[in-house]
Design a protein around this motif. Structure first.
Motif, short mmCIF file in Angstrom:
data_model
loop_
_atom_site.label_atom_id
_atom_site.label_comp_id
_atom_site.label_asym_id
_atom_site.label_seq_id
_atom_site.Cartn_x
_atom_site.Cartn_y
_atom_site.Cartn_z
N ALA A 30 96.79 -73.80 -0.96
CA ALA A 30 97.35 -72.47 -0.78
C ALA A 30 96.36 -71.45 -1.34
N PRO A 31 96.50 -70.19 -1.00
CA PRO A 31 95.58 -69.17 -1.52
C PRO A 31 95.44 -69.17 -3.04
N VAL A 32 96.52 -69.46 -3.77
CA VAL A 32 96.44 -69.46 -5.23
C VAL A 32 95.54 -70.57 -5.77
N ASP A 33 95.24 -71.57 -4.94
CA ASP A 33 94.40 -72.69 -5.36
C ASP A 33 92.91 -72.41 -5.19
N ILE A 34 92.59 -71.31 -4.52
CA ILE A 34 91.21 -71.00 -4.14
C ILE A 34 90.66 -69.89 -5.01
N ASN A 35 89.36 -69.92 -5.26
CA ASN A 35 88.68 -68.84 -5.97
C ASN A 35 89.07 -67.50 -5.35
N GLU A 36 89.62 -66.60 -6.14
CA GLU A 36 90.15 -65.35 -5.61
C GLU A 36 89.09 -64.48 -4.94
N GLU A 37 87.83 -64.70 -5.23
CA GLU A 37 86.76 -63.95 -4.55
C GLU A 37 86.74 -64.25 -3.05
N LEU A 38 87.28 -65.40 -2.67
CA LEU A 38 87.25 -65.82 -1.28
C LEU A 38 88.54 -65.49 -0.54
N VAL A 39 89.49 -64.92 -1.24
CA VAL A 39 90.82 -64.71 -0.67
C VAL A 39 91.13 -63.22 -0.57
N ASP A 40 91.65 -62.80 0.57
CA ASP A 40 92.07 -61.41 0.73
C ASP A 40 93.11 -61.06 -0.33
N ILE A 67 87.04 -62.20 13.14
CA ILE A 67 86.36 -63.24 12.37
C ILE A 67 86.51 -62.99 10.88
N TYR A 68 86.41 -61.74 10.48
CA TYR A 68 86.61 -61.37 9.08
C TYR A 68 88.01 -61.77 8.62
N ALA A 69 89.02 -61.44 9.43
CA ALA A 69 90.40 -61.77 9.07
C ALA A 69 90.59 -63.28 8.95
N LEU A 70 90.00 -64.03 9.87
CA LEU A 70 90.10 -65.49 9.80
C LEU A 70 89.44 -66.01 8.52
N ALA A 71 88.28 -65.49 8.23
CA ALA A 71 87.52 -65.95 7.07
C ALA A 71 88.24 -65.67 5.76
N ARG A 72 88.80 -64.46 5.64
CA ARG A 72 89.41 -64.03 4.38
C ARG A 72 90.89 -64.39 4.26
N LYS A 73 91.60 -64.43 5.39
CA LYS A 73 93.04 -64.63 5.34
C LYS A 73 93.50 -66.00 5.81
N SER A 74 92.65 -66.73 6.50
CA SER A 74 93.02 -68.06 6.99
C SER A 74 92.24 -69.15 6.29
N TYR A 75 90.92 -69.16 6.48
CA TYR A 75 90.10 -70.24 5.93
C TYR A 75 89.73 -70.03 4.47
N ALA A 135 87.19 -68.55 2.94
CA ALA A 135 85.87 -69.17 2.81
C ALA A 135 84.69 -68.21 2.71
N VAL A 136 84.93 -66.89 2.70
CA VAL A 136 83.80 -65.97 2.57
C VAL A 136 84.13 -64.88 1.54
N LYS A 137 83.08 -64.22 1.07
CA LYS A 137 83.23 -63.13 0.11
C LYS A 137 83.03 -61.79 0.80
N ASP A 138 83.64 -60.77 0.23
CA ASP A 138 83.39 -59.39 0.70
C ASP A 138 81.99 -58.95 0.29
N LEU A 139 81.37 -58.15 1.13
CA LEU A 139 80.11 -57.53 0.74
C LEU A 139 80.36 -56.58 -0.43
N PRO A 140 79.52 -56.59 -1.45
CA PRO A 140 79.77 -55.75 -2.64
C PRO A 140 79.73 -54.26 -2.37
N ASP A 141 79.07 -53.82 -1.28
CA ASP A 141 78.96 -52.39 -1.02
C ASP A 141 80.19 -51.83 -0.30
N GLY A 142 81.18 -52.72 -0.05
CA GLY A 142 82.41 -52.26 0.56
C GLY A 142 82.33 -52.01 2.05
N GLU A 143 81.30 -52.50 2.71
CA GLU A 143 81.18 -52.33 4.16
C GLU A 143 82.40 -52.93 4.85
#
Length: 222
Positions: free
Chosen positions: A40-50, A159-167, A169-177
């Protein structure tokens, strides 16, 4: 005394064999069947989770999607229905961890080449660069089997939504793009119910070996 033991030797052997069978049967019944965790999302590093999902403890599944693969074909969740699959995020011009990850995906592809129950799915995090033609070129260079492994591109927001909200598995860019992603080395194991069942470092050989073992565990569960 020796005559006594000789007389009952056959029965002793039969009793010993029966004892071994019974003990083995009891062990098989009592031995716990290996089972993979449902993430579940709580099990994953929060940097990777929306941020909207960081509190979610259960019932997390991969959302519907519609993307385009290296052959220009539309790929949706229907292509992965009733399949176990391994997903990751990459981009074709990456010169750091992507070549290693792709080589390891190729290793999984070859190990499970005849296994129709398991597929692979790689998402581009730079869809503005990774056109169908670019993905096709990359697929040919890397030995991608289109029947087994889809490299997909499409709408960056999706793809961003899938990466952050489903899988997860990715981090946000630090500049907030907006919809900016930093892909990670994570390989994500997804079951037939579209649930995350494992996370693996796609750059490490021992992690790929663990992933292959876990796929077999998951197949037994299904």
């Amino acid at each position: 005394m020796l005559k006594f033991f000789a007389k009952y030797k056959f029965f002793a052997i039969v009793l010993l064999v029966l004892s071994v069978i019974i003990i083995t049967a009891i062990y098989s019944v009592l031995k716990p069947t290996p089972k993979l965790k449902v993430y579940a999302p709580v099990d994953i590093n929060e940097e990777l989770v929306d941020s909207t999902l960081q509190h979610v403890k259960k019932y997390h599944t991969i959302a519907d999607f519609s993307l385009i693969n290296q052959n220009g074909e539309q790929i949706t969740q229907e292509n992965y229905q009733d399949k176990i699959y391994v997903a990751d995020f990459f981009f074709t011009t990456c010169q750091t961890i992507c070549p290693i990850m792709t080589d390891h995906m190729k290793q999984i592809q070859e190990a499970l080449k005849e296994d129709r129950e398991v597929l692979l799915l790689s998402h581009s995090v730079t869809p503005e660069i990774d056109s169908v033609a670019q993905l096709k070129k990359y697929a040919l260079e890397k030995g991608v089997d289109s029947k087994k492994w889809n490299l997909v591109t499409g709408n960056k927001k999706e793809i961003y939504a899938l990466a952050r909200k489903s899988y997860l598995a990715v981090k946000d860019l630090p500049d907030g793009e907006e919809y900016g992603m930093i892909h990670t080395e994570n390989f994500v194991l997804v079951d037939k119910k579209r649930r995350i069942r494992g996370m693996y470092d796609g750059t490490q050989t021992e992690e790929i070996e663990r992933l292959l073992v876990d796929i077999e565990v998951l197949k037994e569960e299904n």
